[in-house]
Design a protein around this motif. Structure first.
Motif, PDB file in Angstrom:
ATOM      1  N   ARG A   1       0.844  -1.189   0.000  1.00 37.19           N
ATOM      2  CA  ARG A   1       0.000   0.000   0.000  1.00 37.19           C
ATOM      3  C   ARG A   1       0.879   1.239   0.000  1.00 37.19           C
ATOM      4  NH1 ARG A   1      -4.585   1.657   4.533  1.00 37.19           N
ATOM      5  NH2 ARG A   1      -4.537   3.908   4.142  1.00 37.19           N
ATOM      6  N   THR A   2       0.440   2.237  -0.759  1.00 37.33           N
ATOM      7  CA  THR A   2       1.124   3.528  -0.777  1.00 37.33           C
ATOM      8  C   THR A   2       0.124   4.619  -0.402  1.00 37.33           C
ATOM      9  OG1 THR A   2       2.698   2.841  -2.473  1.00 37.33           O
ATOM     10  CG2 THR A   2       2.369   5.200  -2.188  1.00 37.33           C
ATOM     11  N   ASP A   3       0.460   5.441   0.569  1.00 35.08           N
ATOM     12  CA  ASP A   3      -0.416   6.514   1.031  1.00 35.08           C
ATOM     13  C   ASP A   3       0.050   7.840   0.443  1.00 35.08           C
ATOM     14  OD1 ASP A   3      -1.927   4.784   2.733  1.00 35.08           O
ATOM     15  OD2 ASP A   3      -0.266   4.845   4.167  1.00 35.08           O
ATOM     16  N   PRO A   4      -0.781   8.520  -0.361  1.00 37.00           N
ATOM     17  CA  PRO A   4      -0.365   9.806  -0.935  1.00 37.00           C
ATOM     18  C   PRO A   4      -0.338  10.914   0.111  1.00 37.00           C
ATOM     19  CG  PRO A   4      -2.635   9.347  -1.521  1.00 37.00           C
ATOM     20  CD  PRO A   4      -2.121   8.123  -0.811  1.00 37.00           C
ATOM     21  N   ALA A   5       0.666  11.762   0.002  1.00 33.22           N
ATOM     22  CA  ALA A   5       0.782  12.932   0.874  1.00 33.22           C
ATOM     23  C   ALA A   5       1.223  14.115   0.028  1.00 33.22           C
ATOM     24  CB  ALA A   5       1.778  12.679   2.000  1.00 33.22           C
ATOM     25  N   VAL A   6       0.796  15.303   0.415  1.00 34.91           N
ATOM     26  CA  VAL A   6       1.214  16.514  -0.291  1.00 34.91           C
ATOM     27  C   VAL A   6       2.243  17.252   0.551  1.00 34.91           C
ATOM     28  CG1 VAL A   6      -0.866  16.818  -1.650  1.00 34.91           C
ATOM     29  CG2 VAL A   6      -0.791  17.749   0.671  1.00 34.91           C
ATOM     30  N   ILE A   7       3.139  17.948  -0.134  1.00 35.95           N
ATOM     31  CA  ILE A   7       4.158  18.750   0.527  1.00 35.95           C
ATOM     32  C   ILE A   7       4.305  20.031  -0.271  1.00 35.95           C
ATOM     33  CG2 ILE A   7       6.014  17.505  -0.691  1.00 35.95           C
ATOM     34  CD1 ILE A   7       7.697  17.931   1.903  1.00 35.95           C
ATOM     35  N   MET A   8       4.344  21.182   0.405  1.00 35.76           N
ATOM     36  CA  MET A   8       4.190  22.429  -0.330  1.00 35.76           C
ATOM     37  C   MET A   8       5.100  23.539   0.191  1.00 35.76           C
ATOM     38  SD  MET A   8       1.370  21.069   1.172  1.00 35.76           S
ATOM     39  CE  MET A   8       0.605  21.135   2.793  1.00 35.76           C
ATOM     40  N   ALA A   9       5.682  24.245  -0.770  1.00 39.04           N
ATOM     41  CA  ALA A   9       6.481  25.430  -0.473  1.00 39.04           C
ATOM     42  C   ALA A   9       5.580  26.648  -0.674  1.00 39.04           C
ATOM     43  CB  ALA A   9       7.696  25.503  -1.395  1.00 39.04           C
ATOM     44  N   VAL A  10       5.206  27.294   0.410  1.00 38.10           N
ATOM     45  CA  VAL A  10       4.279  28.428   0.382  1.00 38.10           C
ATOM     46  C   VAL A  10       5.065  29.723   0.540  1.00 38.10           C
ATOM     47  CG1 VAL A  10       2.263  29.490   1.464  1.00 38.10           C
ATOM     48  CG2 VAL A  10       2.468  26.984   1.378  1.00 38.10           C
ATOM     49  N   THR A  11       4.816  30.671  -0.346  1.00 39.21           N
ATOM     50  CA  THR A  11       5.484  31.975  -0.266  1.00 39.21           C
ATOM     51  C   THR A  11       4.449  33.083  -0.105  1.00 39.21           C
ATOM     52  OG1 THR A  11       5.512  32.091  -2.695  1.00 39.21           O
ATOM     53  CG2 THR A  11       7.495  31.265  -1.601  1.00 39.21           C
ATOM     54  N   ASP A  12       4.915  34.208   0.482  1.00 41.42           N
ATOM     55  CA  ASP A  12       4.039  35.357   0.710  1.00 41.42           C
ATOM     56  C   ASP A  12       4.309  36.440  -0.340  1.00 41.42           C
ATOM     57  OD1 ASP A  12       6.384  36.654   1.451  1.00 41.42           O
ATOM     58  OD2 ASP A  12       5.734  37.103   3.489  1.00 41.42           O
ATOM     59  N   PRO A  13       3.634  37.587  -0.291  1.00 41.69           N
ATOM     60  CA  PRO A  13       3.848  38.632  -1.310  1.00 41.69           C
ATOM     61  C   PRO A  13       5.280  39.142  -1.380  1.00 41.69           C
ATOM     62  CG  PRO A  13       1.764  38.995  -0.193  1.00 41.69           C
ATOM     63  CD  PRO A  13       2.452  37.903   0.557  1.00 41.69           C
ATOM     64  N   GLN A  14       6.074  38.970  -0.330  1.00 44.82           N
ATOM     65  CA  GLN A  14       7.479  39.384  -0.343  1.00 44.82           C
ATOM     66  C   GLN A  14       8.402  38.249  -0.788  1.00 44.82           C
ATOM     67  OE1 GLN A  14       8.715  41.612   3.249  1.00 44.82           O
ATOM     68  NE2 GLN A  14       6.558  41.587   3.863  1.00 44.82           N
ATOM     69  N   ASP A  15       7.831  37.161  -1.249  1.00 44.30           N
ATOM     70  CA  ASP A  15       8.562  35.959  -1.662  1.00 44.30           C
ATOM     71  C   ASP A  15       9.347  35.351  -0.511  1.00 44.30           C
ATOM     72  OD1 ASP A  15       9.076  34.016  -3.576  1.00 44.30           O
ATOM     73  OD2 ASP A  15      10.993  34.903  -4.149  1.00 44.30           O
TER      74      ASP A  15
ATOM     75  N   ALA B   1       7.052  30.321  10.723  1.00 44.86           N
ATOM     76  CA  ALA B   1       7.442  31.706  10.457  1.00 44.86           C
ATOM     77  C   ALA B   1       7.787  31.867   8.992  1.00 44.86           C
ATOM     78  CB  ALA B   1       8.639  32.103  11.330  1.00 44.86           C
ATOM     79  N   TRP B   2       7.804  33.128   8.534  1.00 49.04           N
ATOM     80  CA  TRP B   2       8.239  33.471   7.187  1.00 49.04           C
ATOM     81  C   TRP B   2       9.733  33.754   7.199  1.00 49.04           C
ATOM     82  CZ3 TRP B   2       4.727  32.438   3.688  1.00 49.04           C
ATOM     83  CH2 TRP B   2       3.372  32.551   3.993  1.00 49.04           C
ATOM     84  N   TYR B   3      10.445  33.268   6.174  1.00 51.06           N
ATOM     85  CA  TYR B   3      11.898  33.459   6.086  1.00 51.06           C
ATOM     86  C   TYR B   3      12.257  34.067   4.738  1.00 51.06           C
ATOM     87  CZ  TYR B   3      12.482  30.466  10.186  1.00 51.06           C
ATOM     88  OH  TYR B   3      12.434  29.941  11.462  1.00 51.06           O
ATOM     89  N   SER B   4      13.059  35.127   4.785  1.00 49.04           N
ATOM     90  CA  SER B   4      13.692  35.610   3.562  1.00 49.04           C
ATOM     91  C   SER B   4      14.892  34.722   3.265  1.00 49.04           C
ATOM     92  CB  SER B   4      14.141  37.056   3.728  1.00 49.04           C
ATOM     93  OG  SER B   4      15.220  37.139   4.660  1.00 49.04           O
ATOM     94  N   ARG B   5      15.462  34.846   2.080  1.00 47.41           N
ATOM     95  CA  ARG B   5      16.643  34.058   1.746  1.00 47.41           C
ATOM     96  C   ARG B   5      17.821  34.417   2.642  1.00 47.41           C
ATOM     97  NH1 ARG B   5      13.537  34.849  -2.539  1.00 47.41           N
ATOM     98  NH2 ARG B   5      13.154  33.092  -3.994  1.00 47.41           N
TER      99      ARG B   5
END
Length: 313
Positions: free
Chosen positions: A168-182, A267-271
Motif C-alpha cells: 500500500r502507498t499513502d499519498p501525501a502533499v508537501i508544499m512550499a508556500v510563499t508570501d507577497p514578499q517571496d 514563520a516566514w523566512y527571507s533568503r
C-alpha cells in the motif's frame, strides 16, 4: 504555466533505471531459476541498512548463496540483462559483502539515497518499501491468519480465505508556500529539535484531490489561504509507505495562526534570514534525499549553505 514551471524537480528517490519486469512475478519456475543464477545480483538488507561501498558510493551486490532460497527473496527487476533480488539477512552480525575490496558501510536509504546512482537509488527505494510492508503485514486483514509471500515478494497471500494483499502507498502533499514578499513559510513539528524547520506537508484524505489537500493542510496548520498551486514533482517516501507530491503555492496572508497540536512554531523566512540561520547553526533542514529539501533549495535559487546538490549530477 510557464516553460520554467514545466521543468520538474530532480528528486533523489524518483530515480530508477531498473525494469521491474512485473510479468515474471507470477512465473514461479522463472523466479526459482533467477535466485539460482550466478549472474543474478543480491541486495542484502540487515534491519534498515544495506552494504554500500564507501569509495564509489555504490550498493555492494553479490551473487546468490544457497541460504537465499530460504529467505523468501524479493524480485526487484532486471537491468541490462542482470536480475536483481533483495533478501533479509540474519540479525546476527554483519553479512560478508563479497565483491568489494573496501569494508562496506552499512547505511539506510535516508542516509545515502541522494548519493547513489539511478540504478542503486531505484533498487534501494523499492527494497526499503517492501521491507517495511512485509514487516507490518504478516497477517491477513480479513481473517487474521498468517500470510505467505508470493509473486516474488510483491503479494502476501492468505492460505485460509484465498485473499491477496499488495503493498500500500499513502499519498501525501508537501508544499512550499510563499508570501507577497517571496518569503518562504517554514515550520517546526512537535517532535523535532529546536531549529529544525521544513515546509508543510500532510496526508491526502479519502475522496480528496491533491490540490484540495494542499489548501486544507495549509489552512489547518497555519491559518492562511493559498492560491496559484504549481505541481513540482513526486517521489516515493518509504518511511514507511508514502508517495510525496510536491507543490508551490502562494498566499496573500502573512498572519500565521499555528495549529499547536501539529506544530511547535512557524514563520516566514527571507533568503538572507534562512542563509544566516544555516551558517550560524540556529537552523537545520531535512536531509538532501527529501523532497522538502529540494523545494527549499528551488526557492532559495542555489545550493543551500552547508549542503551539497540534492541529487547526483
Amino acid at each position: 504555466m510557464s516553460a520554467a514551471d514545466e521543468t520538474y524537480l530532480d528528486l533523489a528517490l524518483s530515480r530508477s533505471r531498473v525494469d521491474r519486469w512485473a510479468q515474471v512475478r507470477t512465473d514461479e519456475a522463472e523466479l526459482g531459476q533467477i535466485i539460482r543464477r550466478d549472474s543474478t545480483r543480491v541486495l542484502e538488507l540487515r534491519a534498515d541498512t544495506v552494504p554500500v561501498d564507501p569509495t564509489s558510493m555504490r550498493l555492494v551486490l553479490r551473487p546468490p548463496r544457497p541460504e537465499d532460497l530460504d529467505r523468501e527473496p524479493w524480485f526487484l527487476g532486471r537491468d541490462e540483462g542482470v536480475d536483481y533480488v533483495a533478501v533479509v539477512a540474519s540479525a546476527e552480525g554483519v553479512p560478508e559483502a563479497a565483491g568489494s575490496a573496501a569494508q562496506p558501510r552499512w547505511a539506510g536509504l535516508r542516509e545515502v539515497g541522494a548519493d547513489l546512482d539511478d540504478r542503486d537509488a531505484g533498487l534501494l527505494t523499492a527494497a526499503t518499501a517492501l521491507r517495511g510492508w512485509h514487516d507490518r503485514h504478516g497477517y491477513c486483514p480479513r481473517c487474521g491468519a498468517p500470510t505467505v509471500v508470493t509473486q516474488g515478494g510483491w503479494v502476501r497471500s492468505c492460505p485460509v480465505d484465498g485473499s491477496e494483499h499488495h503493498p500500500r502507498t499513502d499519498p501525501a502533499v508537501i508544499m512550499a508556500v510563499t508570501d507577497p514578499q517571496d518569503r518562504l513559510l517554514l515550520a517546526t513539528g512537535l517532535p523535532w529539535p529546536d531549529g529544525r524547520v521544513s515546509v508543510l506537508a500532510g496526508f491526502v484524505e479519502a475522496g480528496e484531490s491533491l490540490e484540495a489537500a494542499v489548501a486544507r493542510e495549509v489552512l489547518e496548520e497555519v491559518g492562511v489561504v493559498v492560491t496559484d498551486l504549481v505541481y513540482r514533482g513526486n517521489q516515493p517516501w518509504p518511511f514507511p509507505a508514502s508517495l510525496m507530491v510536491a507543490y508551490r503555492a502562494r498566499t496573500a496572508d502573512t498572519e500565521l495562526r499555528v495549529q499547536e497540536s501539529e506544530l511547535r512554531s512557524a514563520a516566514w523566512y527571507s533568503r538572507a534570514e534562512l542563509a544566516s540561520g544555516l551558517r550560524e547553526g540556529r537552523l537545520t533542514l531535512p536531509s538532501r534525499v527529501s523532497i522538502a529539501h529540494r523545494l527549499i533549495q528551488e526557492w532559495f535559487g542555489q545550493s543551500l549553505p552547508g549542503h551539497g546538490p540534492a541529487v547526483p549530477r
